[in-house]
Design an enzyme around this catalytic site. Structure first.
Site, short mmCIF file in Angstrom:
data_model
loop_
_atom_site.label_atom_id
_atom_site.label_comp_id
_atom_site.label_asym_id
_atom_site.label_seq_id
_atom_site.Cartn_x
_atom_site.Cartn_y
_atom_site.Cartn_z
N HIS A 353 0.69 -1.19 0.01
CA HIS A 353 -0.16 0.17 -0.04
C HIS A 353 0.86 1.33 -0.04
O HIS A 353 0.39 2.32 0.06
CB HIS A 353 -1.05 0.03 1.21
CG HIS A 353 -1.82 -0.82 1.31
ND1 HIS A 353 -3.35 -0.69 0.76
CD2 HIS A 353 -2.21 -2.13 1.65
CE1 HIS A 353 -3.92 -1.90 0.89
NE2 HIS A 353 -3.09 -2.97 1.44
N LYS A 534 -8.76 13.57 4.47
CA LYS A 534 -7.77 12.39 4.23
C LYS A 534 -6.95 12.72 5.56
O LYS A 534 -6.88 13.70 5.94
CB LYS A 534 -6.83 12.32 2.98
CG LYS A 534 -6.40 13.70 2.66
CD LYS A 534 -5.93 13.63 1.18
CE LYS A 534 -6.83 13.72 0.22
NZ LYS A 534 -6.90 12.60 -0.57
N ARG A 535 -5.92 11.49 5.74
CA ARG A 535 -4.82 12.03 6.99
C ARG A 535 -3.94 13.24 6.32
O ARG A 535 -3.93 13.36 5.16
CB ARG A 535 -4.09 10.72 6.97
CG ARG A 535 -4.72 9.32 7.71
CD ARG A 535 -4.90 10.04 9.27
NE ARG A 535 -3.87 9.90 9.88
CZ ARG A 535 -3.38 9.11 10.95
NH1 ARG A 535 -4.31 8.16 11.36
NH2 ARG A 535 -2.34 9.06 11.58
N LYS A 540 0.48 14.55 1.02
CA LYS A 540 -0.83 14.77 0.47
C LYS A 540 -1.12 16.29 0.19
O LYS A 540 -2.13 16.72 -0.26
CB LYS A 540 -1.93 14.31 1.43
CG LYS A 540 -1.87 12.47 1.56
CD LYS A 540 -2.88 12.10 2.73
CE LYS A 540 -2.81 10.58 2.98
NZ LYS A 540 -3.27 9.84 1.91
N THR A 642 -8.78 6.46 -2.19
CA THR A 642 -10.06 5.70 -2.32
C THR A 642 -11.12 6.96 -1.94
O THR A 642 -12.32 6.69 -2.35
CB THR A 642 -10.22 4.64 -1.11
OG1 THR A 642 -9.73 4.75 0.20
CG2 THR A 642 -9.51 3.40 -1.67
N LYS A 646 -14.85 7.95 -3.51
CA LYS A 646 -15.98 8.22 -3.08
C LYS A 646 -16.82 9.41 -3.68
O LYS A 646 -17.76 9.51 -3.87
CB LYS A 646 -15.99 8.01 -1.45
CG LYS A 646 -15.57 6.65 -0.82
CD LYS A 646 -15.05 6.75 0.22
CE LYS A 646 -14.20 5.57 0.64
NZ LYS A 646 -13.30 5.42 2.11
C1 26W Z 1 3.86 0.80 10.00
C2 26W Z 1 3.41 2.12 9.71
C3 26W Z 1 2.49 2.14 8.58
C4 26W Z 1 1.05 2.22 8.71
C5 26W Z 1 0.38 2.19 7.76
C6 26W Z 1 2.92 2.11 7.22
C7 26W Z 1 2.05 2.17 6.33
C8 26W Z 1 0.56 2.12 6.70
C9 26W Z 1 -0.31 2.22 5.51
C10 26W Z 1 0.26 1.30 4.39
C11 26W Z 1 -0.93 3.54 4.92
C12 26W Z 1 -1.97 3.58 4.20
O1 26W Z 1 -3.12 3.38 4.75
N1 26W Z 1 -2.04 3.37 3.00
C13 26W Z 1 -2.99 3.95 1.93
O2 26W Z 1 -3.55 2.56 1.66
C14 26W Z 1 -4.77 2.83 0.85
C15 26W Z 1 -5.57 1.64 0.61
O3 26W Z 1 -4.59 0.97 -0.51
C16 26W Z 1 -4.31 3.79 -0.39
O4 26W Z 1 -5.62 4.20 -1.05
C17 26W Z 1 -3.60 4.89 0.02
O5 26W Z 1 -3.22 5.68 -1.14
C18 26W Z 1 -2.52 4.65 0.85
O6 26W Z 1 -1.90 5.88 1.17
#
Ligand code: 26W
Length: 797
Positions: A353, A534-535, A540, A642, A646
């Protein structure tokens, strides 16, 4: 007056029965909470039969199951979700209102299950719903955090985190399964006993299951979301307690309490915290033990495991499931290592992701060796197994290097398929993080572009739009979203466009009322609602948005006589608690909002609002109300997005970069219905190599100079002019996300947005075409892609 439908009579009876016999309340003393519990139980009752039927059929037909492993599920509320899929939303409302209870208030009384940070967790929730709708035998595994994602409040414009306590009140949707408990060990040592390897953990906890039925559209199928919570294995040590050693007496309880206590609030930055490693292993081990127990209840030969079991790991967080499977097969069931590794490869799939280096998990061999000594050995043997199969592999493909375990490489090597979440992201994966592994395994990486469930994101969130769609093209779009294309033929029909406009207007009025009631903010529903939710993250680029907003404000003040397009800028999102730069952006947005909103010169033309605590429920309100969707990440950095889907699905036009799924959205809705701007991923990379790129861009952009000067002069922080000097310094000297370089292009694109907005009919056509052409982005399509390209499973219905 219309007759109350029979479904509502039955529900009413069930609600009253649960109010009395489950809640132990009579009507006269029932609170809103009691009514919510009673309705939730009444609805849950109706999920049980389809759930049993689905489970029985899966067993009887010996079907292959999908197991989705994720440390996050961002579920949100369930009452309307369940009611809609059971076809009981109107009946529920009628029953509740007939009992004299306010429906809206009851729905709003439910806390969000916020067991996730953002996109990755919400995607898992959409996928669970789609798998149930499609009739894929599946089970989601996750962690039942006592405290989900923190609640955000603003104090003097700054984010303050307060604990979220969704379990303070009873959670009516789950069934506790104390009998489904597995022991999870940590630490200790590994020894050889007569040719067998024995791991003796130093401490352990039980993982206990809590099941929620996930019901699909029209109640035709239901799957299970199984969340694990930790319980102590040894009862409280009374002897130690009596001897005065209070801390030691409580150690096992403490370990159990902490493991599933709280969701890590970091989104895309990785921190090697020991407790996080324990959480990840806790999920992995409990789930794999459960999967093997279920498999063994009807099978004997593990070689057939990949024919019956597909395990999908949602990013690398649950990747320890792979060595855990190998460990159980070898140490407990006596398989040869290579056979076990082969089985693992047939079972696992891995979804990546993010490409950002700071997000990739890398545990020190010391941490894994300490907490999971046997797994450290197995990981090293897997590395060796891979090296034997690919003798010419370059060092970059190793799992263990420089005293670290690279979880991305582990997940890749353990899986027969590895996927990215949008076409661009998948291509970049092949060229960057996994370039060398891709060269060794060219068939392994596939793309599955993300999707969102139309049941929640249209039917539930936007009933007005759902009604208009059904009126125009009939039913069926809910499970075949490509049918939205049928709307295209109506876009030239002025009556349809008016109806579409009325739906959008109603969504905006609802948000205006909610902003007034909950946040004391007044906004004009006639203005353009320009939304970035979004976050909060530097990549972003909420910073780009607020800088351009300040630029617009300055221009408006320069030329008050012009007929400016009235805008409401809506921001929503949380920053990770330790992410200083993101928190500064939040503060700047709030500071700018205070000054701009108080300015009589721009009153009625520009308003900036930032309601705190953006979550799934807030998203459900905002998606239908947005005119403009801000998807402005630095190209190459947003894996997919995503929220972009939406918003476009609900008829917002996108202003965006060529990043993530924006690329595919633009292709489908048509370039003429999308406001594109900015550097491409390739150009961004080249630009970053240019020394002083930010300074050069600022020098070429007078408006940006003015904006930065205003901030630096303390226009938005009058008591403290230096407040943003750190932020400004970073922008001038370390603008990694190319805010300065994309500023002019962004403002030019915003001018095009205004031009389109001023031609009401043109805007409406564009918006309606967005809805009509977004069918591809249903999570049903994503799940079908996984079924075909990754899981090799067939639906049961
Ligand atoms: C371990 C720290 C950490 C925590 C969460 C690293 C990475 C993440 C996730 C991968 C972050 C995340 O939510 N990524 C998002 O995933 C969505 C679903 O695929 C995508 O639509 C977003 O672009 C992406 O930022």
């Amino acid at each position: 007056m219309t007759a109350t439908p029979p479904a509502s009579d039955r529900l009413q009876r069930d609600i009253l029965r649960h109010l009395k016999y489950t809640q132990g309340k009579d009507r006269a003393h029932a609170t809103l909470y009691d009514w919510r519990m009673a309705l939730s139980f009444a609805l849950r009752d109706q999920v049980v039969d389809p759930w049993f039927t689905a489970t029985r059929r899966t067993y009887d037909e010996d079907r292959k199951r999908v197991y989705y492993l994720s440390v996050e599920y961002l579920i949100g509320r369930l009452i309307e979700d369940v009611a809609i899929n059971l076809g009981l939303r109107e009946a529920s409302r009628a029953a509740i209102e007939a009992l004299g209870v306010d429906w809206e208030a009851l729905v709003e009384n439910e806390p969000d299950a916020a067991l996730g940070n953002g996109g990755l967790g919400r995607l898992a929730a959409c996928y669970m719903e789609s798998m149930a709708t499609l009739g894929v035998p599946a089970m989601g595994y996750g962690i039942r955090y006592e405290n989900g994602l923190f609640r955000q409040i603003f104090r003097s414009g700054q984010q303050v985190e307060t604990p979220e306590d969704w379990l303070q009140e009873f959670h009516p949707w789950e069934f506790d399964r104390p009998e489904a408990a597995y022991e999870i060990g940590f630490g200790g040592n590994v020894a050889e006993h007569g040719g067998r390897t024995v791991w003796t953990p130093a401490e352990s906890v039980y993982a206990v299951a809590h099941d929620t039925a996930i019901i699909g559209w029209q109640g035709r199928w239901a799957n299970t979301l199984r969340l694990w919570s930790a319980r102590p294995t040894t009862r409280f040590d009374l002897a130690r307690f009596n001897a005065g050693d209070f801390a030691a007496a409580q150690a096992p309880e403490m370990l159990a309490r902490t493991i599933t206590r709280v969701l890590y609030p970091d989104d895309s930055t990785w921190a090697g915290k020991d407790l996080r490693l324990k959480q990840e292993y806790f999920l992995a081990s409990a789930s794999i033990q459960d999967i093997l127990r279920r498999y063994l209840s009807t099978h004997e030969d593990f070689r057939a495991l990949p024919e019956k079991v597909a395990v999908q790991i949602n990013d690398t967080h649950p990747a320890l499931a792979a060595p855990e499977l190998v460990r159980l097969l070898v140490d407990q069931h006596g398989l040869a290592f290579d056979d076990a590794a082969e089985i693992m490869l047939g079972v696992f799939g891995y979804t990546n992701h993010t490409l950002m280096p700071e997000a990739l998990e890398r545990w020190s061999t010391w941490a894994i060796g300490n907490t999971l000594p046997r797994h450290m050995q197995i990981i090293e043997r897997l590395d060796d197994w891979h090296a034997r199969r690919k003798p010419a592999r370059p060092p970059s493909t190793a799992i263990v290097a420089h005293d670290e375990v690279r979880m991305g490489n582990l997940a890749f090597i353990a899986s027969h398929r590895v996927n990215g979440v949008a076409r661009l992201h998948t291509e970049l994966m092949k060229k960057t993080v996994f370039a060398d592994l891709h060269a060794l395994h060219p068939e392994r990486i596939v793309n599955v572009t993300n999707g969102v469930t139309p049941r929640r994101w249209i039917a539930q969130a936007n009933p007005g739009l759902a009604g208009l769609i059904t009126e125009t093209i009939g039913e069926g779009w809910q499970t075949d979203l490509e049918r939205l294309a049928g709307l295209e033929a109506h876009v030239e029909d002025a009556a349809f466009r008016d109806a579409f406009a009325a739906v959008k207007r109603a969504g905006k009025e609802r948000v205006a009322q909610w902003l007034a009631a909950e946040h004391g903010l007044s906004v004009d529903p006639a203005a353009m609602f320009d939304v970035q939710v979004k976050r909060i993250h530097e990549y972003k680029r909420q910073l780009l948005n607020i800088l351009a907003t300040i630029g617009l404000w300055l221009r408006m003040r320069d030329d008050p006589g012009r007929d400016w397009v009235p805008r409401v800028k809506i921001f929503g999102g949380k920053a990770a608690p330790g992410y200083h730069a993101a928190k500064e952006i939040i503060r700047l947005i709030n500071d700018a909002a205070a000054v701009i909103n108080a300015d009589p010169a721009t009153k009625g033309r520009l308003k900036v609002v930032f309601p705190p605590n953006y979550n799934v429920s807030m998203a459900e309100k905002l998606m239908p109300a947005a005119d403009l969707s801000e998807q402005i990440s630095t190209a190459g950095m947003e894996a997919s997005g995503t929220g972009n889907m939406k918003l476009a699905l609900n008829g917002a036009l996108t202003i965006g970069t060529l990043d993530g799924a924006n690329v595919e959205i633009r292709e489908r809705v048509g370039a003429e219905n999308f406001f594109l701007f900015g550097l491409t991923a390739e150009e961004a990379e080249a630009r970053r190599r240019l020394p002083d790129h930010a300074r050069l861009a600022i020098e070429e952009t007078p408006e940006l100079q003015r904006v930065l000067k205003a901030i630096g002069d303390g226009v938005f922080s009058p008591g403290e002019p230096h407040r943003y000097h750190g932020l400004l310094d970073r922008l001038w000297n370390h603008d990694h996300f190319l805010v300065a370089s994309d500023y002019a292009a962004y403002v030019a694109a915003q001018d095009k947005v205004e031009e389109a907005w001023q031609d009401r009919d043109r805007w409406l056509r564009m918006a309606a075409l967005n809805t009509a052409r977004m069918g591809y982005f249903s999570s049903d399509r994503s799940i079908r892609d996984y079924m075909r390209d990754v899981w090799a499973v067939e639906p049961a219905i």
